[in-house]
Design a protein around this motif. Structure first.
Motif, PDB file in Angstrom:
ATOM      1  N   ALA A 122      39.529  46.076  36.666  1.00 35.08           N
ATOM      2  CA  ALA A 122      38.933  45.978  37.998  1.00 35.08           C
ATOM      3  C   ALA A 122      39.057  44.565  38.551  1.00 35.08           C
ATOM      4  N   VAL A 123      38.809  43.572  37.707  1.00 31.77           N
ATOM      5  CA  VAL A 123      38.917  42.167  38.148  1.00 31.77           C
ATOM      6  C   VAL A 123      40.351  41.843  38.551  1.00 31.77           C
ATOM      7  N   VAL A 136      41.372  43.467  41.824  1.00 35.14           N
ATOM      8  CA  VAL A 136      40.838  42.741  42.989  1.00 35.14           C
ATOM      9  C   VAL A 136      41.661  41.489  43.244  1.00 35.14           C
ATOM     10  N   GLY A 180      45.038  42.673  44.482  1.00 34.98           N
ATOM     11  CA  GLY A 180      44.972  43.550  45.645  1.00 34.98           C
ATOM     12  C   GLY A 180      45.638  44.887  45.450  1.00 34.98           C
TER      13      GLY A 180
END
Length: 292
Positions: free
Chosen positions: A224-225, A228, A231
């Motif tokens: 998830a990191v 992010v 993108g």
């Protein structure tokens, strides 16, 4: 995307093997500690061999692919190796000794898990005393802190499995097998103190299973990191980062092998059991790398 799914599945399977170990403690008539010695030694052999023969060299090669010279690439990979050791060392210090899933337990401590009529051995008396001093509410809080400590300790193992599989699925399979092998005796070790703290076999089994899920949860958080940052759900980190990740994973696995697996293997076994497991793990890893 295929590599991402493979990485998640491998990390999940490695984590769930903790529950297999806990089930062994409860449902197998007698825990074979010599078999545990061979398993932990085998896992250490796989981890050590793959760290020095595959992960570190591939880390250097990956950094060189990004345009760095051989000397600087080696320096970055070496730095990441020791940073990985430092990371797992600091995490290890955060976990109290009695709640550390890699603390070994004498065979006598397993007996009450399998037979309610078995007497509590002297080495487990401090857990029983703690139970008598606490009411149900405090016991539940104790269980939560124990689960948190185990989760923190297992987090980097999930990261190592996931990142290795994401970069190289073939290598990820080998690391997942090594982590799974060492999670089986870990599941037994997790069950022992929690059983004595709560007096419940099912609660001890549930906490052991949950502790293993810390590994795929760690992989999800990392993904998830990175998603992010880049993108996108599917991303390709730069060569320098990939190379340093390989070096860091190698450091984490060397620390786990030397600080936890080998001492546990010697404690569980007799004679040269741990050495046999260690050499067998290296041989299995060498053959698999040659064949694949």
């Amino acid at each position: 995307m295929a590599n991402l799914l493979i990485a998640f599945v491998l990390t999940l399977l490695a984590g769930l093997s903790t529950g297999l170990g806990a089930a062994t403690a409860f449902f197998v008539k007698r825990v074979n500690t010599r078999l545990l010695s061979l398993c932990t030694g085998l896992s250490a052999g796989v981890m050590l061999y793959v760290s020095f023969v595959e992960l570190l060299p591939s880390g250097v090669a990956e950094i060189q692919r990004g345009g760095w010279g051989e000397r600087l690439a080696s320096a970055w990979a070496t730095l990441s190796f020791f940073l990985g050791i430092l990371l797992i060392f600091l995490i290890d210090r955060l976990v109290p000794e009695e709640e550390n899933p890699h603390e070994t337990h004498a065979a006598a401590e397993y007996a009450p898990l399998q037979d309610a009529a078995a007497s509590v051995p002297p080495e487990a008396q401090h857990h029983v005393a703690a139970t008598e001093r606490h009411n149900r509410g405090k016991l539940f809080r104790m269980g939560l802190f124990t689960a948190l400590a185990i989760t923190i300790h297992n987090f980097p193992e999930g990261l190592a499995t996931f990142l290795a599989a994401l970069e190289n699925p073939r290598l990820g399979v080998a690391i997942a097998i090594a982590i799974a092998l060492h999670n089986i005796p870990e599941g037994i070790s997790v069950s022992v103190p929690i059983y004595y703290a709560t007096g419940s076999r099912m609660r001890a089994f549930a906490w052991a299973c949950l502790s293993g899920l810390a590994e795929p949860v760690g992989a999800l958080v990392l993904w998830a990191v990175l998603a992010v940052v880049y993108g996108s759900a599917v991303f390709s980190p730069p060569p320098l980062l990939l190379g340093m990740i390989s070096g860091g994973i190698a450091g984490i696995m060397v620390f786990i092998s030397v600080d936890e697996l080998l001492p546990a293997s010697r404690a569980y076994g007799k004679g040269h059991d741990s050495l046999v497991g260690l050499v067998a793990g290296m041989a299995v890893m060498a053959v698999s790398l040659l064949l694949l």
